[in-house]
Scaffold this motif. Structure first.
Motif, PDB file in Angstrom:
ATOM      1  N   CYS A   1       3.897   6.985  15.972  1.00 29.95           N
ATOM      2  CA  CYS A   1       4.420   6.559  14.528  1.00 29.95           C
ATOM      3  C   CYS A   1       5.870   6.595  14.692  1.00 29.95           C
ATOM      4  O   CYS A   1       6.546   5.709  14.034  1.00 29.95           O
ATOM      5  CB  CYS A   1       3.720   7.668  13.784  1.00 29.95           C
TER       6      CYS A   1
ATOM      7  N   TRP B   1       7.728   5.242   8.538  1.00 23.76           N
ATOM      8  CA  TRP B   1       6.799   5.662   9.755  1.00 23.76           C
ATOM      9  C   TRP B   1       7.426   7.101  10.014  1.00 23.76           C
ATOM     10  O   TRP B   1       6.697   7.727  10.928  1.00 23.76           O
ATOM     11  CB  TRP B   1       7.095   4.698  11.019  1.00 23.76           C
TER      12      TRP B   1
ATOM     13  N   ARG C   1       0.948   1.023   8.035  1.00 25.72           N
ATOM     14  CA  ARG C   1       1.750   2.235   7.598  1.00 25.72           C
ATOM     15  C   ARG C   1       1.183   3.066   6.411  1.00 25.72           C
ATOM     16  O   ARG C   1       0.886   4.315   6.545  1.00 25.72           O
ATOM     17  CB  ARG C   1       3.275   1.629   7.412  1.00 25.72           C
TER      18      ARG C   1
ATOM     19  N   ASN D   1      -1.920   4.959   7.541  1.00 29.39           N
ATOM     20  CA  ASN D   1      -1.460   6.205   8.373  1.00 29.39           C
ATOM     21  C   ASN D   1      -0.992   7.355   7.406  1.00 29.39           C
ATOM     22  O   ASN D   1      -0.931   8.589   7.932  1.00 29.39           O
ATOM     23  CB  ASN D   1      -0.740   5.584   9.400  1.00 29.39           C
TER      24      ASN D   1
ATOM     25  N   GLY E   1       5.107  10.470  11.537  1.00 32.60           N
ATOM     26  CA  GLY E   1       5.430  10.868  12.683  1.00 32.60           C
ATOM     27  C   GLY E   1       5.621  12.502  12.555  1.00 32.60           C
ATOM     28  O   GLY E   1       5.018  13.400  13.138  1.00 32.60           O
TER      29      GLY E   1
ATOM     30  N   GLY F   1       4.733   2.676  14.613  1.00 35.77           N
ATOM     31  CA  GLY F   1       3.677   2.284  14.548  1.00 35.77           C
ATOM     32  C   GLY F   1       3.517   0.912  15.007  1.00 35.77           C
ATOM     33  O   GLY F   1       2.571   0.048  14.526  1.00 35.77           O
TER      34      GLY F   1
END
Length: 154
Positions: free
Chosen positions: A114, A68, A26, A29, A72, A118
C-alpha cells in the motif's frame, strides 16, 4: 511454516487486489483496512480499548479512500494491535492461538504494498516478461541517447 505462510498470504492478497482496477482498488483497500479495525471487537480482549481503536481505523480508512499512504498506515496500526493481542493471549481467531502473530506478520506485507501505491503486481510481472528485463529506475542513464541535451555536460 508459521512465519512463512503469513508472508505468502500478504502477497496473495496484493495479487488478488491487483485484479481490481484503479480507483476501485484503492477504495476497496480502504474498506478492507476499516473492516480490519473491527476484527477484534467480538473477542473484546482489550476491553473498552477495542472501541477507540475501531474508531481510529475507521478514520484512517476514510482518509484512505483518497490516499494509499493512509491505507498503509492503517495496516501498520493493525499490526501493532495484532502484537498487543498476541502478547496478551487473545488471538484474532479464538481457536488458533498464534493467529494474531500470523496477522502481525501478514499485515506489514500488505502495508508495504500500500505504501508503494498499491501497484498491480500482475501488470508489473507482465511488463517485465514483455520487455525481457526490468524497466530502468529513476535517475538511470539507460535509454538516454548521446545527443540528448541531458547527456551534454553543462
Amino acid at each position: 511454516m508459521q512465519y512463512i505462510a503469513p508472508i505468502g498470504i500478504g502477497i496473495l492478497y496484493a495479487l488478488l487486489m491487483s485484479l481490481v482496477r484503479e480507483p476501485h482498488r484503492r477504495r476497496l483497500n480502504a474498506v478492507m483496512v476499516g473492516g480490519a479495525g473491527a476484527a477484534y471487537l467480538s473477542g473484546g480482549g482489550m476491553g473498552g480499548w477495542e472501541f477507540p481503536f475501531t474508531a481510529l481505523l475507521a478514520y484512517v480508512a476514510f482518509r484512505g479512500l483518497e490516499s494509499w499512504t493512509w491505507i498503509g498506515v492503517g495496516w501498520l496500526l493493525h499490526t501493532a494491535w495484532d502484537i498487543v493481542h498476541h502478547i496478551k493471549g487473545n488471538p484474532i481467531i479464538p481457536f488458533a492461538h498464534t493467529s494474531s502473530l500470523g496477522c502481525a506478520i501478514c499485515d506489514p506485507v500488505i502495508a508495504l504494498w500500500c505504501l508503494r501505491g498499491g501497484p498491480s503486481l500482475i501488470d508489473l510481472v507482465r511488463g517485465r516478461r514483455r520487455s525481457g528485463n526490468p524497466q530502468p529506475g529513476p535517475g538511470s542513464r539507460e535509454g538516454v541517447s548521446p545527443e540528448s541535451p541531458s547527456s551534454v555536460p553543462g
